[in-house]
Design a protein around this motif. Structure first.
Motif, PDB file in Angstrom:
ATOM      1  N   ALA A 178     -36.114  17.817  12.248  1.00 38.50           N
ATOM      2  CA  ALA A 178     -37.121  18.809  12.633  1.00 38.50           C
ATOM      3  C   ALA A 178     -37.881  18.340  13.872  1.00 38.50           C
ATOM      4  N   HIS A 179     -38.239  17.058  13.901  1.00 34.13           N
ATOM      5  CA  HIS A 179     -38.925  16.500  15.067  1.00 34.13           C
ATOM      6  C   HIS A 179     -38.056  16.610  16.315  1.00 34.13           C
ATOM      7  N   GLN A 180     -36.784  16.275  16.205  1.00 36.11           N
ATOM      8  CA  GLN A 180     -35.879  16.363  17.354  1.00 36.11           C
ATOM      9  C   GLN A 180     -35.765  17.796  17.860  1.00 36.11           C
ATOM     10  N   LEU A 181     -35.687  18.745  16.924  1.00 35.71           N
ATOM     11  CA  LEU A 181     -35.580  20.143  17.326  1.00 35.71           C
ATOM     12  C   LEU A 181     -36.857  20.635  18.003  1.00 35.71           C
ATOM     13  N   ILE A 182     -38.020  20.204  17.517  1.00 35.67           N
ATOM     14  CA  ILE A 182     -39.275  20.570  18.175  1.00 35.67           C
ATOM     15  C   ILE A 182     -39.301  20.020  19.598  1.00 35.67           C
ATOM     16  N   GLU A 183     -38.939  18.753  19.756  1.00 29.55           N
ATOM     17  CA  GLU A 183     -38.949  18.147  21.093  1.00 29.55           C
ATOM     18  C   GLU A 183     -37.998  18.876  22.038  1.00 29.55           C
ATOM     19  N   GLU A 184     -36.830  19.289  21.533  1.00 32.12           N
ATOM     20  CA  GLU A 184     -35.861  19.986  22.383  1.00 32.12           C
ATOM     21  C   GLU A 184     -36.299  21.404  22.707  1.00 32.12           C
ATOM     22  N   THR A 185     -36.724  22.158  21.692  1.00 29.71           N
ATOM     23  CA  THR A 185     -36.983  23.580  21.907  1.00 29.71           C
ATOM     24  C   THR A 185     -38.311  23.841  22.610  1.00 29.71           C
ATOM     25  N   PHE A 186     -39.226  22.862  22.592  1.00 29.37           N
ATOM     26  CA  PHE A 186     -40.508  23.044  23.257  1.00 29.37           C
ATOM     27  C   PHE A 186     -40.628  22.216  24.537  1.00 29.37           C
ATOM     28  N   ALA A 187     -39.544  21.570  24.944  1.00 29.43           N
ATOM     29  CA  ALA A 187     -39.602  20.673  26.106  1.00 29.43           C
ATOM     30  C   ALA A 187     -40.092  21.377  27.369  1.00 29.43           C
ATOM     31  N   GLU A 234     -57.634  27.850   4.382  1.00 32.82           N
ATOM     32  CA  GLU A 234     -58.218  28.788   3.431  1.00 32.82           C
ATOM     33  C   GLU A 234     -58.113  30.221   3.935  1.00 32.82           C
ATOM     34  N   SER A 235     -58.246  30.420   5.236  1.00 35.07           N
ATOM     35  CA  SER A 235     -58.342  31.770   5.777  1.00 35.07           C
ATOM     36  C   SER A 235     -56.998  32.473   5.896  1.00 35.07           C
ATOM     37  N   THR A 236     -55.924  31.722   6.115  1.00 37.76           N
ATOM     38  CA  THR A 236     -54.627  32.348   6.385  1.00 37.76           C
ATOM     39  C   THR A 236     -53.503  31.338   6.300  1.00 37.76           C
ATOM     40  N   GLY A 237     -52.290  31.815   5.967  1.00 35.74           N
ATOM     41  CA  GLY A 237     -51.112  30.988   6.185  1.00 35.74           C
ATOM     42  C   GLY A 237     -50.896  30.843   7.682  1.00 35.74           C
ATOM     43  N   TRP A 238     -50.169  29.807   8.090  1.00 38.06           N
ATOM     44  CA  TRP A 238     -50.076  29.542   9.526  1.00 38.06           C
ATOM     45  C   TRP A 238     -48.682  29.052   9.896  1.00 38.06           C
ATOM     46  N   ILE A 239     -48.137  29.608  10.984  1.00 35.38           N
ATOM     47  CA  ILE A 239     -46.877  29.160  11.565  1.00 35.38           C
ATOM     48  C   ILE A 239     -47.224  28.306  12.774  1.00 35.38           C
ATOM     49  N   SER A 240     -47.043  26.998  12.647  1.00 36.45           N
ATOM     50  CA  SER A 240     -47.437  26.079  13.722  1.00 36.45           C
ATOM     51  C   SER A 240     -46.428  26.085  14.860  1.00 36.45           C
ATOM     52  N   TYR A 241     -45.139  26.106  14.527  1.00 42.95           N
ATOM     53  CA  TYR A 241     -44.072  26.071  15.528  1.00 42.95           C
ATOM     54  C   TYR A 241     -42.914  26.930  15.054  1.00 42.95           C
ATOM     55  N   LEU A 242     -42.286  27.613  16.005  1.00 40.76           N
ATOM     56  CA  LEU A 242     -41.017  28.296  15.750  1.00 40.76           C
ATOM     57  C   LEU A 242     -40.180  28.102  17.012  1.00 40.76           C
ATOM     58  N   GLY A 243     -39.161  27.255  16.917  1.00 45.39           N
ATOM     59  CA  GLY A 243     -38.367  26.925  18.090  1.00 45.39           C
ATOM     60  C   GLY A 243     -36.882  27.137  17.851  1.00 45.39           C
ATOM     61  N   VAL A 244     -36.218  27.762  18.818  1.00 45.13           N
ATOM     62  CA  VAL A 244     -34.771  28.005  18.762  1.00 45.13           C
ATOM     63  C   VAL A 244     -34.129  27.358  19.981  1.00 45.13           C
ATOM     64  N   ARG A 245     -33.039  26.634  19.757  1.00 50.12           N
ATOM     65  CA  ARG A 245     -32.348  26.003  20.881  1.00 50.12           C
ATOM     66  C   ARG A 245     -31.888  27.063  21.873  1.00 50.12           C
ATOM     67  N   LYS A 246     -31.929  26.730  23.164  1.00 50.99           N
ATOM     68  CA  LYS A 246     -31.711  27.714  24.226  1.00 50.99           C
ATOM     69  C   LYS A 246     -30.435  28.528  24.044  1.00 50.99           C
ATOM     70  N   GLU A 247     -29.328  27.857  23.737  1.00 49.89           N
ATOM     71  CA  GLU A 247     -28.044  28.562  23.679  1.00 49.89           C
ATOM     72  C   GLU A 247     -27.917  29.496  22.488  1.00 49.89           C
ATOM     73  N   PHE A 248     -28.902  29.461  21.562  1.00 51.87           N
ATOM     74  CA  PHE A 248     -28.827  30.313  20.372  1.00 51.87           C
ATOM     75  C   PHE A 248     -29.947  31.348  20.344  1.00 51.87           C
ATOM     76  N   ARG A 249     -30.676  31.464  21.438  1.00 53.55           N
ATOM     77  CA  ARG A 249     -31.713  32.484  21.499  1.00 53.55           C
ATOM     78  C   ARG A 249     -31.087  33.859  21.713  1.00 53.55           C
ATOM     79  N   GLY A 250     -31.773  34.879  21.264  1.00 54.08           N
ATOM     80  CA  GLY A 250     -31.262  36.238  21.404  1.00 54.08           C
ATOM     81  C   GLY A 250     -30.270  36.640  20.348  1.00 54.08           C
ATOM     82  N   ARG A 251     -30.114  35.828  19.293  1.00 53.34           N
ATOM     83  CA  ARG A 251     -29.164  36.135  18.216  1.00 53.34           C
ATOM     84  C   ARG A 251     -29.862  36.536  16.919  1.00 53.34           C
TER      85      ARG A 251
END
Length: 311
Positions: A178-187, A234-251
Motif C-alpha cells: 500500500a505504501h509503495q502504491l501511494i508513493e507511485e500514484t501520488f508522485a 466522530e464527524s464523518t468517515g474519511w477517504i485519505s487517499y485513492l490512487g490508481v497507477r497511471k496505466e490503469f486509469r480510466g478503467r
C-alpha cells in the motif's frame, strides 16, 4: 488587552489545543470536526520535536493560537499549520514572526538557500489574509473537502467488475505494498513528499483500521490501485487517499473503490463520508467525485512564502 505569552506545546496540551481547533472549526465551517486523538497524534508523532517546532500563544492564561511545523523534504520546503482564535489577530502575527524565522533556520540546516513555506488555510480563515499578503505570502493551490451522505438502503458494496479484486491490509506485506502504491500514484501530485515506509506508518497514527485500507488487483496485471480510509473521526468517515497507477486509469477502478468505500461505511452505520481533493488535479479526480454525488463542504487555500536564508 492582556499581553501574549508563547511557549512550545507538550502532549498534555492536547485537550486545550483540541478546544481551540474546534472553535476555529465553528468559525470557519460551522461545526466542530476536530477529534482529540488527531491532536494527540500530531503531538506524539516520532518526528514532532515539539520544543523546536510548536508554539502555543496564551492571553490571560487562555490558549488563543497554536502553530506546528514539520520538515518532510529535508530541503527548502517547510510546512506549517497555524490556528488563531477569532479576534486574536495579534497572536497570528506573533506566531508568524516566530515560525517564519524558524523555517529559515530549518532550511539553512538542510543546506538550502531559501525556505519555501506552505500553509493551508480555510478560504474564510480566522486569520486575516491581509496579514499574510503584507508579509509576502500568496495562494498557490486550492483544495476542496467534499462530502456525501450515505444510506444503507442505497449505498451497498458493489460487485467486482472485470475481474477486479480487493483485499484489505491487515498483513504487514500488504501494508508495505500500500505504501509503495501511494508513493507511485501520488508522485506527481502537488505537495507530495516522499516518505519512507516507517515514516508513512507513523503518519497513519495508532487509530487506523487496516481492514479499511484496500489494494485493488486485476487478473494478470497485479496490484493497480489503493485506497486508505479512516473510521476514527466522530464527524464523518474519511477517504485519505485513492490512487490508481497511471496505466490503469480510466478503467473504472477509482469509481469502484469509491463505491466500495460508500457501501462499507454505510454498513458500518456512517451517514456521511468525505475526502480532500486538489481542484487542479490533472487526473480528473474532482469530476469523478462530483459524478458520484460528492459536494463541497469547505475549501482550503495553500499559501506560500519564499524566505531567503541568511538575510
Amino acid at each position: 488587552m492582556e499581553e501574549l505569552t508563547v511557549r512550545p506545546a507538550v502532549p498534555a496540551d492536547a485537550p486545550e489545543i483540541c478546544r481551540l481547533l474546534n472553535a476555529v472549526d465553528l468559525a470557519e465551517i460551522g461545526r466542530e470536526e476536530t477529534d482529540l486523538h488527531e491532536v494527540e497524534a500530531d503531538l506524539t508523532h516520532p518526528e514532532a520535536a515539539l520544543e523546536e517546532n510548536s508554539w502555543l500563544a496564551f492571553r490571560a492564561g487562555e490558549l488563543v493560537g497554536y502553530g506546528l511545523m514539520w520538515d518532510d523534504s529535508g530541503a527548502e520546503r517547510i510546512d506549517m499549520d497555524q490556528y488563531i482564535r477569532p479576534g486574536d489577530q495579534d497572536a497570528g502575527e506573533r506566531l508568524l514572526d516566530l515560525m517564519e524565522a524558524h523555517a529559515v533556520r530549518r532550511a539553512a540546516a538542510n543546506g538550502a538557500a531559501k525556505a519555501v513555506v506552505h500553509m493551508h488555510l480555510n478560504v474564510r480563515p480566522t486569520l486575516d489574509p491581509a496579514i499574510l499578503v503584507d508579509r509576502g505570502w500568496h495562494t498557490v493551490r486550492r483544495y476542496h473537502a467534499l462530502t456525501r451522505m450515505l444510506s444503507s438502503s442505497v449505498d451497498q458494496v458493489p460487485e467486482p467488475r472485470q475481474g477486479l479484486t480487493l483485499r484489505s491490509c491487515e498483513q504487514e506485506s500488504d501494508r508495505r505494498l500500500a505504501h509503495q502504491l501511494i508513493e507511485e500514484t501520488f508522485a506527481d501530485h502537488f505537495d507530495h513528499q516522499t516518505r519512507s515506509y516507517e515514516q508513512w506508518l507513523a503518519d497513519r497514527g495508532a487509530h487506523i483500521d487496516w481492514s479499511l485500507v484496500w489494494i485493488a488487483s486485476l487478473p494478470g496485471m497485479g496490484d493497480v490501485a489503493v485506497t486508505i480510509t479512516r473510521n476514527d473521526r466522530e464527524s464523518t468517515g474519511w477517504i485519505s487517499y485513492l490512487g490508481v497507477r497511471k496505466e490503469f486509469r480510466g478503467r473504472g477502478v477509482a469509481g469502484h473503490l469509491l463505491r466500495h468505500a460508500f457501501g462499507v461505511y454505510a454498513e458500518l452505520g456512517r451517514d456521511r463520508i468525505g475526502l480532500g481533493v486538489d481542484t487542479d488535479n490533472e487526473t480528473g479526480a474532482l469530476r469523478l467525485y462530483e459524478a458520484h454525488g460528492m459536494t463541497t463542504h469547505f475549501a482550503v487555500n495553500t499559501w506560500e512564502v519564499t524566505l531567503p536564508v541568511g538575510s
